[in-house]
Design an enzyme around this catalytic site. Structure first.
Site, short mmCIF file in Angstrom:
data_model
loop_
_atom_site.label_atom_id
_atom_site.label_comp_id
_atom_site.label_asym_id
_atom_site.label_seq_id
_atom_site.Cartn_x
_atom_site.Cartn_y
_atom_site.Cartn_z
N GLN A 1 0.83 -1.21 0.00
CA GLN A 1 0.00 0.00 0.00
C GLN A 1 0.86 1.26 0.00
OE1 GLN A 1 -2.64 -2.21 3.30
NE2 GLN A 1 -3.25 -0.11 3.07
N ARG B 1 -8.22 -0.80 8.45
CA ARG B 1 -9.31 0.06 7.99
C ARG B 1 -9.72 1.06 9.08
NH1 ARG B 1 -13.96 -1.75 3.67
NH2 ARG B 1 -14.32 0.35 2.97
N CYS B 2 -8.70 1.70 9.63
CA CYS B 2 -8.99 2.77 10.58
C CYS B 2 -7.79 3.68 10.61
CB CYS B 2 -9.32 2.21 11.96
SG CYS B 2 -7.97 2.12 13.10
#
Ligand code: CDP
Length: 788
Positions: A223, A373-374
């Site tokens: 990522q 996902r935070c």
């Protein structure tokens, strides 16, 4: 057929998609790492430890090496010769690439087998004989903190305990005083369990070292390609692999969710082997390895407290955290914030006193703490404050919706300085809650609940009204390993008016190819289909810190807008020259500049771009390109108001989510379909830890649910019909008024569901239930309370 790029756009981590072939690609190359085959490629598989804590007495590779096709077995001692057996983590800790004498968690890499075929490598793994002397692992973080606990990181000179870091935020004295004097206080101990990102595609890479040119091409599922390139250069620079000799290419990724930010040992071993043998080395984790050895999140133990008045005014919050990092701190938080953005824990409420104290500890678990996902620990913070808000309402006997309405920061108070120092940019929390209450008909639901209770039935209504903090981040506060957390866009428009736009971020299915093209198209007035978007190749993309923590729209999205505006300014100069007027006499409408009052005297953007190569004003630089590195002035603060309705089967403890309505506010929306997809997937990933997911270890350090047969990932079957909507409060400092959205639903869904279940049992005196709320756990509580 659903039009989207990868699973995250329509359903999160593949929870609702079985095969990637089900999805039609509207942009992107459609090339996944597992599809790539390079000439002469060899394969790597990994021998993993069955013990959580053990001395390695010997490694015997003879039988493995005798298998035809096996080329080598690499151990820590081999890597030690090149000083590659340890690597730095993104949190400035150290992590073994391969161990020399001790393993620290079950499933840790012990040796790597290299073979001509993937299956031969897998067979040979079984033939490597490792002799261990097991030791008693330390699995409980509280025990690990005790003074007489065995010290785990003996590799660290002078280390006398398992403590990693201490972090505080807020005014302790003032907060303690409010608590001492408060009419009402509530307190709960909660654990946000260790869970896994379970992306549809596991981690993997192909390390391709070209001996002749001393050049490494690293095909990866990362990522953050630029940051990874810098780290590879830091680890392997002493071998001549300096940064200009390294190219990281992150192809299409089947979900990342924070799990593909860190560097894992497999990557480094593959690089080392390719460097030594000069062939491309492919390593792809299998599903079980992925679930057992990396990409772990959460694992925070929280003592949460709230103080207020009998009438329901929130006055203060206090949080004490014990953060189980596993055997090394390999998370990816900004340097100044080792517990991430936990200090968003003051919630959406207006009060002035809060204090957070966090300690991190080593245990014999795999490295954990990825920002799943935070935005770096926001999930944990929101769960804690939203649970406490309900506990407070319950204690004073006030409706939890009304309590929230009475305590919200008012829309006129923005920008709002929170008790822990953040400047919330904008919000309208009353509007969001009002809207979701109307959609579900909240008061009718409360009436229904009363009637059901009278009949002995269990129904609960859970609310979560959260504020997120995304878009890391302003350079004054945010860096990873010293690199500031800006992000970038580079736009080149070719003479015929077609553009290529490159970014420092990297989509894992969030649809950047669509939304970034839209931004450039909107700002420049050229059609979106004429904008080719590229990310993920360090040789071509401008430097950026990558995609995680919902930072892409707040950072690179802003960079795209500003770079486009730079180009528009240049186009205006060319238009003035060609139309023989001054710039002040020109007006813009998407696609052209025209002379004020004489719309027929106009030049289209395509004409102006062509002129930038063929007929530009004297003294002007030729070409039509712009780059912008965007350093955000502040973070963005999206919010949401969620309501969940559950029915509980008393006989089995089964929770059924009857209804779930999510009203999100991410400021101005660039692409409604993508945002809706983000919210659907995120809600499913918020449902997961509320009711299903938790990685469980026994005292010996064995992972008890290390396969997808035992680790319960919700699918479309378990997911309710997500109902979504939005309010729009633009960010005042973002050039497009947009805020990030990718993580809001994951953050908001878990406490909404947990609050609903506790609400269903509140009349029985239940104030808190630990997640995941599984049927056996709930049934036991019902039994204890005499409800069955
Ligand atoms: O960093 P990441 O891409 O995961 O998160 P994000 O910035 O929240 O964006 C997720 C997707 O939603 C991207 O394609 C965004 O461009 C899109 N989005 C949008 O269309 N409008 C917004 N206000 C926020 C995000």
């Amino acid at each position: 057929m659903i039009q989207c790029k990868t699973s995250k756009e329509i359903g999160g981590m593949g929870h609702s998609i079985k095969r990637k072939e089900d999805v039609r690609f509207i942009q992107g190359k459609g090339q996944y790492i597992d599809d790539i085959k390079l000439p002469g490629m060899i394969y790597m598989d990994i021998v993993r430890s069955p013990y959580a804590y053990a001395k390695i007495l010997s490694i015997n590779s003879e039988k493995a090496l005798a298998l035809p096709g096996v080329l080598a077995v690499v151990t820590g001692k081999d890597l030690e010769q090149h000083n590659l057996h340890w690597m730095p983590t993104l949190m400035s800790d150290t992590q073994m690439v391969l161990p020399i004498d001790t393993v620290m968690y079950q499933s840790q890499e012990v040796a790597a087998v290299i073979a001509t075929e993937r299956y031969i490598a897998a067979d040979a793994v079984e033939l490597v004989e490792v002799e261990y002397e097991p030791m008693q692992p330390v699995m409980d973080p509280f025990k690990a903190m005790e003074p007489d606990a065995p010290v785990l990181r003996v590799d660290k000179e002078g280390k006398t305990d398992n403590h990693i870091w201490h972090w505080e935020a807020g005014d302790k004295e003032a907060t303690d005083q409010v608590f001492n004097e408060a009419e009402v206080t509530v307190k709960e101990q909660m654990h946000i369990p260790r869970i896994h990102v379970v992306s549809i595609e596991t981690c993997g890479c192909i390390a391709d070292y070209d001996k002749i040119n001393n050049y490494l091409t690293m095909h990866m599922t990362t990522q953050a390609p630029h940051a990874i390139r810098t780290i590879i250069a830091l680890v392997a620079g002493h071998l001549g692999l300096t940064e200009e000799k390294i190219r990281v290419i992150s192809h299409d990724i089947g979900g990342g969710f924070g799990g593909k930010v860190p560097i894992y040992p497999g990557y480094v071993i593959a690089i080392a082997v390719s460097f030594l043998v000069g062939k491309p080395v492919k390593w792809i984790e299998d599903r079980t390895e992925n679930l057992q050895a990396d990409s772990f999140a959460r694992d925070y133990h929280i003592t949460a407290e709230m103080a207020g008045t009998k009438e329901g005014k929130i006055l203060a919050t206090r949080f004490k955290l014990l953060c189980d990092q596993g055997y090394t701190d390999a998370a990816a938080n900004p340097s100044k914030y080792p517990a991430g953005m936990f200090s968003i824990c003051t919630g959406s409420y207006d009060y002035q006193n809060s204090y957070v104290e966090a300690d991190a500890v080593y245990t014999n678990k795999p490295p954990g703490g990825v920002a799943y996902r935070c935005s770096f620990r926001v999930t944990e913070a929101v769960h804690a404050v939203e649970r406490m808000t309900d506990c407070f309402a319950q204690k004073i006997g006030k409706d939890p919706a009304q309590l929230r309405m009475d305590n919200f920061i008012h829309k006129d108070q923005f920008p709002y300085k929170s008790a822990l120092g953040w400047e919330f940019d904008s919000g309208d929390y009353h509007q969001g809650l009002q809207k979701v209450m109307e959609v579900v008909d909240y008061h009718a639901l409360r009436k229904e609940q009363e009637e059901k209770r009278a009949k002995g039935e269990l129904m609960g209504i859970g609310i979560c009204t959260f504020t997120e903090i995304v878009g890391a981040g302003p350079s004054k506060d945010f860096d990873i390993l010293g690199i500031k957390m800006f992000d970038s866009a580079e736009i080149r428009v070719h003479p015929t008016g077609k553009a290529i736009a490159r970014f420092g971020t990297k989509s894992q299915g969030q649809g950047h190819e669509t939304t970034y093209a839209q931004i450039v198209a909107e700002e420049l007035g050229i059609p979106a289909e004429h904008v080719q978007v590229e990310e993920g190749d360090t040789d071509t993309a401008p430097y950026g810190l990558g995609t995680y923590a919902s930072r892409s729209t707040p950072t690179a999205g802003a960079a795209a807008a500003i770079a486009s505006r730079k180009l528009r300014a240049k186009a205006k100069k060319i238009a003035a020259y060609l139309l023989e007027v001054s710039e002040e006499d020109l007006e813009w409408e998407p696609g052209k500049f025209f002379v004020k009052g004489a719309p027929e005297k106009a030049k289209t953007i395509q004409e102006l771009v062509f002129a930038a190569y063929t007929n530009y004003p004297p003294g002007m630089e030729a070409g039509f390109e712009a780059t912008h590195y965007y350093d955000p002035p502040n973070l963005t603060f999206p919010s949401g108001a969620y309501i969940c309705v559950v029915d509980i089967d008393k006989e089995t403890g089964q929770v059924k989510v009857r209804r779930f309505v999510a009203i999100d506010d991410c400021g101005n929306i660039i692409n409604p379909m993508i945002v809706q997809g983000q919210v659907h997937g995120g809600l499913t990933q918020g449902l997961a830890p509320a009711l299903y997911e938790e990685l469980i270890y026994d005292e010996e350090g064995n992972i008890l649910n290390g396969t997808l047969m035992d680790y319960l990932v919700p699918t479309a079957v378990e997911s309710p019909n997500w109902e979504t909507g939005h309010t729009i409060t633009p960010s005042p400092h973002h050039p497009l008024g947009a805020k990030g959205v990718g993580e809001s639903p994951t953050v908001g869904a878990t406490p909404a569901i947990a609050n609903a279940v506790v609400d269903a049992l509140s009349h029985l005196g239940v104030t808190h239930i630990e997640i995941p709320i599984t049927p056996p756990k709930l049934w036991k509580i019902l039994k204890e309370k005499g409800a069955v």
